[in-house]
Motif scaffolding. Structure first.
Motif, PDB file in Angstrom:
ATOM      1  N   GLU A 103      -4.399  -1.054  -3.301  1.00 13.22           N
ATOM      2  CA  GLU A 103      -3.848  -0.943  -1.982  1.00 13.22           C
ATOM      3  C   GLU A 103      -2.842   0.005  -2.293  1.00 13.22           C
ATOM      4  N   ALA A 116      -8.552  -0.930   3.166  1.00 10.82           N
ATOM      5  CA  ALA A 116      -7.647   0.315   3.025  1.00 10.82           C
ATOM      6  C   ALA A 116      -8.398   1.450   4.131  1.00 10.82           C
ATOM      7  N   LYS A 143      -2.642   3.790  -0.036  1.00 10.19           N
ATOM      8  CA  LYS A 143      -1.769   3.656   1.168  1.00 10.19           C
ATOM      9  C   LYS A 143      -1.689   4.640   1.944  1.00 10.19           C
TER      10      LYS A 143
END
Lengths: 487, 119
Positions: free
Chosen positions: A421, A393, A425
């Motif tokens: 995740e 990420a 994000k």
């Protein structure tokens, strides 16, 4: 030829030998022992002195067994007793927790270091201006206390070498502070992760953000070590009525509330409550001071309820509420499965711990701060559990920020975590690297002025330290120039 | 001092280690008991709430530990002997049960293999 003295006694000749060597010395007071020796002066304490022969004490009985040479020296049985019951008392063992307290102590001042003259004190505007880049500025005393309360200083940092804690302003500092400033102006939430190699100054940058927040009268909540929350070393309990079940960490949260209350007292004393909180253990009517609400947390059992109420008040959409900085150090520790277990003996995901869930909700953008503020997390690269999703990420966010194609997941790798995740994000990533030579020079001049660097700070010395420190990695430069000193 | 199942423990003792002092309660079981009561693995006896202490005592009193567990072992040995098996006989003689040599090194068997086995 044998020597009159035994080798052990060479450093301190016996009275007999002394008398033989210096025949003209006349002792003022002469006391004759049974062996006929003269003891004019001795540095041996009375407790350890050889007792007279035939005495009734245990040491005296032992003395009778010791074989004495003709010249009065002891050849056998004269050994140093370490430990055991004989001899003096043992030193007192440290109390429980004393060693740890010593190991974790924070020393922020060194009276042996020289005070640096003309060192300006930080104010709310210094870190916002590009022209202050590469300047070293000292922390105001009030802010030092607040930072200490929220445990922003770490025992591994080198504050203890200098007279006063001071900070180097870097371009990244100015960038971060301006982003924080913008978030307040636009009433948006800055969601940011500070990343970088080992010892590049991630925690210090976080400390600068905390400093700025205190100077600008924000409300500051800091989690100094995320691993304390997930390493299963503090009390936990399920929160009733949550689905899926969330867990509170009562003792930690009670400590956190107390730190919030103490560090932000000035700001909180101006605010009053806007909601009734019937769930609290004590009745807090609407428009009573928020400090009273914070004071309601007295027992660990009610800590989470009080914290929820406090957070609801602070993050509510009411005019006049100050911006909030919620900071956390050691992001990797909350991006994995924790060491806690539930009643069914399954491991609990870190994001099911209520405090961490609150942080990740804001970091992911699911929730936002209506009056502006910042959610800042710093990674720690020395103490860094593996989190494939977080690493990916971070790379993806950086690539997107630089306008590049974000790297894709490995197709056959199973170690990714969808919750991580989700949390990452849309956060921004600020990757920090080594400092420039200009900043190095400024820092070295500060070291030299503090009396810690005893070389001329010229271009050669600056280049040398900059290169020794892996192209300006701050911690490595400190190691190369300060921590190798033989103090 | 904190009392669990009639035994006093020092406040600085780890709860996990305190549980493991009971006969027939090992590391795996103590881990599960801790998880069941939401006690973290590094908790000390002094940090337990009174209701947790009561719950632990209640939990332990339903388990087959201490004398109940010893009794089970003794019963098993006794059953072997009453059936007249070789293993039962060897227990009665304080000798190794599973075909080990007896010329040397049978201290463990001498210590443990008894009809009224202690622990």
């Amino acid at each position: 030829m044998s020597v009159p003295n035994c080798m052990r006694c060479l450093t301190r000749p016996s009275a007999v030998a002394t008398a033989a060597l210096r025949p003209f010395t006349v002792p003022v007071s002469v006391s004759l022992t049974a062996a006929g020796r003269v003891a004019a002066f001795s540095t041996t304490p009375a407790q350890q002195a050889t007792p007279q022969k035939g005495s009734k004490t245990p040491a005296g009985r032992m003395d009778a067994r010791i074989k004495r040479m003709a010249n009065g020296h002891v050849r056998v049985g004269k050994r140093l007793h370490v430990g055991g019951k004989k001899g003096g008392t043992r030193p007192k063992a440290p109390l429980p927790g004393e060693r740890k307290a010593y190991r974790k102590r924070i020393q922020l001042s060194n009276s042996n270091a020289l005070p640096v003259k003309d060192l300006a004190e930080l104010d709310g505007e210094h870190m916002l201006s590009e022209k202050n880049v590469a300047k070293v500025l000292s922390l105001p005393t009030a802010v030092i206390d607040q930072l200490r309360t929220v445990e922003a200083f770490k025992p591994t940092q080198t504050w203890g070498l200098f007279r006063d804690p001071s900070l180097l302003i870097r371009p990244e500092t100015v960038d971060l502070m301006n982003r924080m400033q913008d978030s307040v102006a636009n009433k948006q939430t800055l969601r940011l992760v500070i990343d970088g190699d080992k010892l590049t100054g991630k925690s210090i940058l976080l400390l600068q953000a905390l400093t700025q927040a205190f100077l600008k009268d924000w409300i500051v909540i800091n989690i100094p070590e995320a691993q304390e929350l997930t390493a299963a070393c503090t009390e936990y309990a399920p929160i009733p009525g949550t689905e899926p079940v969330q867990y509170m960490q009562q003792v930690y949260i009670l400590k956190l509330i107390q730190a919030i209350r103490k560090a932000n007292e000035k700001v909180l004393s101006r605010l009053t409550t806007a909601y009734a909180h019937p769930e609290l253990p004590q009745h807090i009517p609407v428009s009573s001071p928020i400090l009273a609400l914070a004071n309601a947390a007295k027992e660990p059992d009610s800590a989470w309820t009080v914290f929820s109420a406090l957070w609801k008040e602070l993050s509510s959409n009411i005019r006049g509420r100050p911006p909030i900085l919620f900071a956390l150090d050691g992001l990797h520790h909350i991006m994995k499965i924790s060491k806690y277990r539930n009643a069914a003996f399954d491991l609990i995901h870190s994001h099911d711990l209520a405090l961490i869930k609150l942080f990740t909700d804001y970091l992911s953008g699911q929730a936002s701060l209506p009056n502006g503020g910042a959610i800042i997390a710093a990674t720690s690269r020395n103490n860094c559990p593996v989190s494939a999703s977080l690493e990916l990420a971070l790379e993806q966010r950086l690539a997107t920020q630089n306008g590049e194609e974000p790297p894709a997941k490995k197709p056959y790798f199973k170690g990714y975590d969808s919750r991580v995740e989700g949390a990452m994000k849309s956060a921004q990533v600020l990757r920090i690297k080594g400092v420039s030579k200009l900043e190095t020079r400024s820092l070295m001049e500060y070291w030299a002025a503090s009396g810690l660097l005893r070389t001329t700070v010229d271009e050669v010395a600056v280049s040398e330290k900059w290169m020794l420190g892996g192209n300006g990695v701050l911690g490595e430069m400190e190691r190369a120039s300060l921590l190798t000193m033989r103090l | 001092m904190v009392q669990i199942l009639g035994v006093n423990f020092h406040e600085l003792k780890l709860v996990k280690k305190a549980l493991e002092t009971f006969y027939a309660l090992g590391p795996r079981t103590s881990e599960r008991i801790l998880a069941k009561h939401y006690i973290h693995p590094r908790a000390k006896m002094g940090s337990l709430a009174p209701k947790t202490v009561t719950a632990l005592t209640a939990e332990l009193s339903t388990m087959k530990i201490e004398n109940d567990a010893r009794k089970e072992v003794q019963d098993n040995i006794k059953r072997l002997r009453d059936m007249g098996t070789y293993r039962g006989k060897r227990h009665g003689q304080n000798l190794p049960v599973r075909g080990q040599r007896t010329r040397t090194q049978i201290w463990t068997a001498r210590k443990l293999n008894k009809i009224e086995r202690r622990g």
